[in-house]
Design a protein around this motif. Structure first.
Motif, PDB file in Angstrom:
ATOM      1  N   ALA A  80       0.824  -1.206   0.000  1.00 18.56           N
ATOM      2  CA  ALA A  80       0.000   0.000   0.000  1.00 18.56           C
ATOM      3  C   ALA A  80       0.857   1.254   0.000  1.00 18.56           C
ATOM      4  O   ALA A  80       0.359   2.356  -0.230  1.00 18.56           O
ATOM      5  CB  ALA A  80      -0.919  -0.002   1.232  1.00 18.56           C
ATOM      6  N   ARG A  81       2.153   1.099   0.232  1.00 20.48           N
ATOM      7  CA  ARG A  81       3.054   2.244   0.228  1.00 20.48           C
ATOM      8  C   ARG A  81       3.319   2.675  -1.221  1.00 20.48           C
ATOM      9  O   ARG A  81       3.856   1.906  -2.002  1.00 20.48           O
ATOM     10  CB  ARG A  81       4.374   1.895   0.900  1.00 20.48           C
ATOM     11  N   ALA A  82       2.955   3.901  -1.529  1.00 21.76           N
ATOM     12  CA  ALA A  82       3.074   4.372  -2.915  1.00 21.76           C
ATOM     13  C   ALA A  82       4.177   5.398  -3.097  1.00 21.76           C
ATOM     14  O   ALA A  82       4.358   5.925  -4.194  1.00 21.76           O
ATOM     15  CB  ALA A  82       1.747   4.956  -3.388  1.00 21.76           C
ATOM     16  N   GLY A  83       4.932   5.688  -2.027  1.00 19.18           N
ATOM     17  CA  GLY A  83       5.968   6.707  -2.117  1.00 19.18           C
ATOM     18  C   GLY A  83       7.165   6.259  -2.934  1.00 19.18           C
ATOM     19  O   GLY A  83       7.471   5.069  -3.025  1.00 19.18           O
ATOM     20  N   GLU A  84       7.834   7.234  -3.519  1.00 18.94           N
ATOM     21  CA  GLU A  84       9.006   6.933  -4.353  1.00 18.94           C
ATOM     22  C   GLU A  84      10.098   6.240  -3.543  1.00 18.94           C
ATOM     23  O   GLU A  84      10.715   5.287  -4.012  1.00 18.94           O
ATOM     24  CB  GLU A  84       9.547   8.229  -4.963  1.00 18.94           C
ATOM     25  N   MET A  85      10.345   6.697  -2.311  1.00 16.80           N
ATOM     26  CA  MET A  85      11.402   6.109  -1.503  1.00 16.80           C
ATOM     27  C   MET A  85      11.092   4.677  -1.108  1.00 16.80           C
ATOM     28  O   MET A  85      12.002   3.858  -0.963  1.00 16.80           O
ATOM     29  CB  MET A  85      11.650   6.946  -0.247  1.00 16.80           C
ATOM     30  N   ASP A  86       9.811   4.352  -0.940  1.00 17.80           N
ATOM     31  CA  ASP A  86       9.441   2.964  -0.658  1.00 17.80           C
ATOM     32  C   ASP A  86       9.822   2.065  -1.823  1.00 17.80           C
ATOM     33  O   ASP A  86      10.335   0.956  -1.633  1.00 17.80           O
ATOM     34  CB  ASP A  86       7.935   2.864  -0.392  1.00 17.80           C
ATOM     35  N   GLN A  87       9.591   2.547  -3.040  1.00 16.05           N
ATOM     36  CA  GLN A  87       9.943   1.755  -4.210  1.00 16.05           C
ATOM     37  C   GLN A  87      11.461   1.669  -4.377  1.00 16.05           C
ATOM     38  O   GLN A  87      11.986   0.625  -4.764  1.00 16.05           O
ATOM     39  CB  GLN A  87       9.290   2.362  -5.454  1.00 16.05           C
ATOM     40  N   VAL A  88      12.144   2.763  -4.068  1.00 19.62           N
ATOM     41  CA  VAL A  88      13.605   2.739  -4.121  1.00 19.62           C
ATOM     42  C   VAL A  88      14.150   1.715  -3.137  1.00 19.62           C
ATOM     43  O   VAL A  88      15.013   0.894  -3.468  1.00 19.62           O
ATOM     44  CB  VAL A  88      14.186   4.131  -3.814  1.00 19.62           C
ATOM     45  N   MET A  89      13.644   1.718  -1.900  1.00 16.31           N
ATOM     46  CA  MET A  89      14.103   0.762  -0.890  1.00 16.31           C
ATOM     47  C   MET A  89      13.792  -0.674  -1.291  1.00 16.31           C
ATOM     48  O   MET A  89      14.592  -1.583  -1.051  1.00 16.31           O
ATOM     49  CB  MET A  89      13.454   1.081   0.454  1.00 16.31           C
ATOM     50  N   ALA A  90      12.638  -0.870  -1.919  1.00 21.98           N
ATOM     51  CA  ALA A  90      12.274  -2.216  -2.357  1.00 21.98           C
ATOM     52  C   ALA A  90      13.290  -2.758  -3.357  1.00 21.98           C
ATOM     53  O   ALA A  90      13.735  -3.898  -3.260  1.00 21.98           O
ATOM     54  CB  ALA A  90      10.878  -2.204  -2.974  1.00 21.98           C
ATOM     55  N   ILE A  91      13.669  -1.928  -4.302  1.00 23.71           N
ATOM     56  CA  ILE A  91      14.630  -2.366  -5.309  1.00 23.71           C
ATOM     57  C   ILE A  91      16.024  -2.462  -4.704  1.00 23.71           C
ATOM     58  O   ILE A  91      16.780  -3.396  -4.991  1.00 23.71           O
ATOM     59  CB  ILE A  91      14.610  -1.415  -6.516  1.00 23.71           C
ATOM     60  N   GLU A  92      16.374  -1.514  -3.832  1.00 21.11           N
ATOM     61  CA  GLU A  92      17.687  -1.549  -3.181  1.00 21.11           C
ATOM     62  C   GLU A  92      17.865  -2.815  -2.357  1.00 21.11           C
ATOM     63  O   GLU A  92      18.981  -3.325  -2.207  1.00 21.11           O
ATOM     64  CB  GLU A  92      17.859  -0.320  -2.275  1.00 21.11           C
ATOM     65  N   ASN A  93      16.787  -3.326  -1.808  1.00 17.14           N
ATOM     66  CA  ASN A  93      16.861  -4.520  -0.974  1.00 17.14           C
ATOM     67  C   ASN A  93      16.705  -5.807  -1.760  1.00 17.14           C
ATOM     68  O   ASN A  93      16.557  -6.880  -1.172  1.00 17.14           O
ATOM     69  CB  ASN A  93      15.820  -4.449   0.143  1.00 17.14           C
ATOM     70  N   GLY A  94      16.718  -5.710  -3.101  1.00 19.49           N
ATOM     71  CA  GLY A  94      16.761  -6.917  -3.913  1.00 19.49           C
ATOM     72  C   GLY A  94      15.513  -7.263  -4.682  1.00 19.49           C
ATOM     73  O   GLY A  94      15.459  -8.302  -5.336  1.00 19.49           O
ATOM     74  N   GLY A  95      14.479  -6.409  -4.626  1.00 22.52           N
ATOM     75  CA  GLY A  95      13.257  -6.704  -5.369  1.00 22.52           C
ATOM     76  C   GLY A  95      13.419  -6.480  -6.863  1.00 22.52           C
ATOM     77  O   GLY A  95      14.268  -5.704  -7.306  1.00 22.52           O
ATOM     78  N   ASP A  96      12.591  -7.151  -7.641  1.00 26.92           N
ATOM     79  CA  ASP A  96      12.628  -7.014  -9.102  1.00 26.92           C
ATOM     80  C   ASP A  96      11.563  -6.059  -9.625  1.00 26.92           C
ATOM     81  O   ASP A  96      11.743  -5.453 -10.680  1.00 26.92           O
ATOM     82  CB  ASP A  96      12.438  -8.380  -9.764  1.00 26.92           C
ATOM     83  N   ASP A  97      10.455  -5.956  -8.912  1.00 26.88           N
ATOM     84  CA  ASP A  97       9.369  -5.103  -9.389  1.00 26.88           C
ATOM     85  C   ASP A  97       8.517  -4.695  -8.196  1.00 26.88           C
ATOM     86  O   ASP A  97       8.703  -5.198  -7.080  1.00 26.88           O
ATOM     87  CB  ASP A  97       8.522  -5.837 -10.435  1.00 26.88           C
ATOM     88  N   TYR A  98       7.561  -3.803  -8.441  1.00 23.01           N
ATOM     89  CA  TYR A  98       6.781  -3.213  -7.351  1.00 23.01           C
ATOM     90  C   TYR A  98       5.407  -2.858  -7.883  1.00 23.01           C
ATOM     91  O   TYR A  98       5.283  -2.271  -8.962  1.00 23.01           O
ATOM     92  CB  TYR A  98       7.497  -1.953  -6.868  1.00 23.01           C
ATOM     93  N   ILE A  99       4.387  -3.228  -7.143  1.00 18.91           N
ATOM     94  CA  ILE A  99       3.028  -2.870  -7.535  1.00 18.91           C
ATOM     95  C   ILE A  99       2.301  -2.378  -6.290  1.00 18.91           C
ATOM     96  O   ILE A  99       2.474  -2.921  -5.201  1.00 18.91           O
ATOM     97  CB  ILE A  99       2.291  -4.057  -8.200  1.00 18.91           C
TER      98      ILE A  99
END
Length: 256
Positions: A80-99
């Motif tokens: 539910a987190r839609a912020g840019e930094m949340d998506q940055v952290m998701a990818i920084e921590n090894g994620g491939d994609d974000y929805i």
């Protein structure tokens, strides 16, 4: 049959996701206990993980890092987190994609299909077995690497394709799948501008579903890895065009 593991503490959402995965012919299971996820993952041997961020005990970033210590299987964050930094952290921590939630199920399925094709299907260089897990118990372990056994190099900077590893002056650093793909695109044409569209197509075949900011985040991650090797500013941003690997920075670095 590909196996999808769902890490979502909202039971209603988990049921909906599991039902949609099974509707599309995937075998799906949802986490039942959130204090210890790894035993459940190892028992199910998934090919892809759908991972929420807000979880009991430990957040999704933590579990993504734990999975990445063992596997390169695709991980798609659902949050539910839609912020840019949340998506940055998701990818920084090894994620491939974000929805983001509320989940658009057709968009999610497009991302799932795309990730599976890149990791194991028609866009993967090496054929993958889907009938069982690897030695460490996770089906995706090491299997998302697209490369053969060669290497690329430019002015002393080497990309070991089979290991998705960069080397500079004897120092080595491992890359994620997307970082490796970006490095490969840039090293194949050092000094040339690689259009953003070409990089997007190299990383995601369903380009229409990709936020352009996701490419920027991945380039930032690769820049940090290169900086750790001693090559700051080696990736140049060409405004309105794309990115290029600076041969001047490489030559200067090689001479020092």
């Amino acid at each position: 049959m590909y196996r999808i593991f769902i890490v979502e503490d909202d039971e209603k959402i988990a049921v909906i996701l599991r039902g949609r995965m099974e509707q599309y012919g995937y075998e799906a299971a949802a986490a039942s206990e959130f204090r210890e996820l790894m035993p459940q993952l190892e028992a199910f041997t998934p090919h892809l993980v759908l991972l929420d961020i807000n979880l009991p005990y430990f957040d999704g970033y933590y579990w993504c890092r734990q999975i990445r210590m063992r596997s390169s299987m695709p991980i798609i964050y659902i949050s539910a987190r839609a912020g840019e930094m949340d998506q940055v952290m998701a990818i920084e921590n090894g994620g491939d994609d974000y929805i983001t939630k509320p989940i658009q199920l057709e968009l999610l399925m497009a991302k799932v299909r795309s990730a599976l094709r890149r990791a194991y299907g028609e866009y993967a260089a090496l054929p993958e077995k889907t009938g069982g897990g690897d030695a460490d118990g996770l089906a995706g372990s090491g299997s998302a690497v697209r490369y053969g056994s060669s290497e690329l190099s430019a002015h002393g900077l080497k990309l070991h394709l089979s290991r998705s590893e960069l080397e500079w002056k004897g120092r080595k650093i491992e890359l994620t799948k997307n970082e490796g793909l970006l490095a490969e695109c840039l090293l194949r044409k050092p000094g040339h501008v690689i259009p953003r569209e070409s990089l997007l197509e190299a990383l995601w075949d369903d380009v229409q579903f990709v936020d352009d900011n996701t490419l920027t985040v991945n380039v930032t991650r690769l820049r940090k890895k290169l900086e750790e090797l001693g090559l700051p500013k080696v990736i140049e941003t060409m405004r309105g065009q794309g990115y290029k690997l600076s041969e001047d920075v490489l030559r200067e670095g090689a001479a020092t």
